[in-house]
Scaffold this motif. Sequence first.
Motif, PDB file in Angstrom:
ATOM      1  N   LEU A 399     -52.662 110.716 -20.691  1.00 18.54           N
ATOM      2  CA  LEU A 399     -51.390 111.063 -20.053  1.00 18.54           C
ATOM      3  C   LEU A 399     -51.319 112.574 -19.835  1.00 18.54           C
ATOM      4  O   LEU A 399     -51.948 113.356 -20.558  1.00 18.54           O
ATOM      5  N   SER A 400     -50.551 112.985 -18.824  1.00 14.50           N
ATOM      6  CA  SER A 400     -50.413 114.408 -18.514  1.00 14.50           C
ATOM      7  C   SER A 400     -49.648 115.138 -19.607  1.00 14.50           C
ATOM      8  O   SER A 400     -48.780 114.571 -20.280  1.00 14.50           O
ATOM      9  N   ARG A 416     -53.312 114.040 -16.456  1.00 12.04           N
ATOM     10  CA  ARG A 416     -53.997 112.917 -17.100  1.00 12.04           C
ATOM     11  C   ARG A 416     -55.365 112.711 -16.461  1.00 12.04           C
ATOM     12  O   ARG A 416     -55.601 113.060 -15.303  1.00 12.04           O
TER      13      ARG A 416
END
Length: 622
Positions: A399-400, A416
């Motif tokens: 995930l970012s 991400r």
Amino acid sequence: MAKIGINIATGSLQQEEMIVGIDLGTTNSLVAIIHPESKKPVALKEHNSSSLVPSIIHFGEHGDVTVGDEARKFLVNDPANTIFSAKRLMGKSYDDIRNNASFFTYKVIDDNTDSLVKIQVGDKFYSPIELSAFILRELKSRAEHILKTPVSKAVITVPAYFNDAQRQATRDAGKLAGLDVLRIINEPTAASLAYGLGVKGDEEKVIAVYDLGGGTFDISILRISNGIFEVLSTNGDTYLGGDDFDREIVQNWMKEHDISSEQLNSNKELMQQLRLKAEEAKKHLGKQDVYISNVDDYQLQITAAEFEKLIQPLVKKTLVACENALKDAGFSVAGIQEIVMVGGSTRVNLVKQEVSRFFGKPVHAELDPDEVVALGAAVQADILAGNNKDFLLLDITPLSLGVETMGGLMDVLIPRNSKIPTRVARQYTTQKDGQSGIKIAVYQGERDLVKDNRKLASFDLTGIPAMPAGLPKVELSFMINADGILVVKAKELRSGVEQVIQVKPQYGLTDEEVETMLMDSILHAKEDIATRALVEAQTEARQLIDSTATFVEKNKIHLTADEMTNTADAIEKLSALVESGTKDQIQAQIELLNELSKPYAERLMDLAIQRAISGKNITDNF
């Protein structure tokens, strides 16, 4: 709700997933896949049509939007509402493109700030992200029509020289188009994959990828060893390409026929006709010695020799970049085994000749230079899907990761699917005069507003010396080590004040929760981007109101009564719109206030310069 089958450890998708490779180009864009039977990369096309979709968008009178070949028809007839070369604006401020603004026949807003550019079409304002999303949406639709299956996952390529802001803008455009962007990869890396370089397990080579497209140029030196691609160096110019070849021809014709820039600026139709004829001439001269045509009463003519003389300085610029890339990589020309040519502009004979001469060996130009990047993106997609075991897939972030900025927006530092370990740094500043601290909140997720993401940690950077707003330089760095531990460091560069924390980004998240977060980001992409655009417009408006009001107060003795009254009215209207207006209404009023203040701001600047030249002190007011 559809589920994404994703391996959190490697980021690879389950094999039944269809992932496409997309080359989002300045001039043309296209989609490629790995053919299910031949297992070879192929560009998607219908029957005998071209695989290329012109990167052109037209906005009609009634709100209808057309993309590609249909939009291309409006370049001459409706130039103000027809957008081309939007990729050149990705992640750019007006200051970045100021010297080339006349090239665009549509309205690029000059707001005298470092904020990202906006394009005005009628009474609406678009970001390059929104424009690129129209192109990506068309590619998605086209792929779904040809494949007769939904397409929601993609690998998108960018020039190797793209900076972080440009890469993030490309990701955002994909999300807005309804695509889960699994990876942003460099175009030269994709091209080498398309040529199958490095497929043999024991192969070791150092290669150069020379990529000259419609608007960007980059040269990459890559080492391939045991199926692993390592970028040793990249160099280039995000503002050099076939468009510039066209412009050289146009300027040559302008000189021949005594056509001024003012004439073209007031006659967008003629400007566009000349630009299209120049593009036609460039292609024609690849096979013929002379090009002759007409536009209105002008006879246009150019020879191959004249064309080569015009573009020689531009080609030389690319070779200087090649020299720099070799130097950075620690290699001489003799150490390069293969040269791969990419991009439609490498069809120009002089380009192939000069690059071959520079490297002292023949160049690879067997594959269609317009398709080779998309083909490589499809190969990368196949690797991510877990279908290609010849290449190493390193661990990635699921995930970012980012921080909260003004208006509750999520500013992504590590997107991400970034390979780990990794380190990213970005500079921020203060919003108020004398601000002594900054609250830093770290978030994980794919949504544009932090309230929709997962908060990991927060801390205060205090002790910043009192300075005017915008003067402090706070460098925020994110570093993820091989164990997936995130180290966040904030440092005020002028004073040396710093603070460090450690967090574990993936702690407490199940695979299902990650899948849900990814799906939410796609499902809510349109409203997220719209909300972000509104918040950014509101923030820009508030900053403009404050700066204009301060400027007027300090310099009111130099302003006329009308200027004072009109500015106060414009500020009042903008203040009202900040609370209740739409993004486009706020942008329109920002533009109006900028236009209103520009004459007296320039007048006062001229006065300040005159005083400086005459030896008098400039007051603090200036």
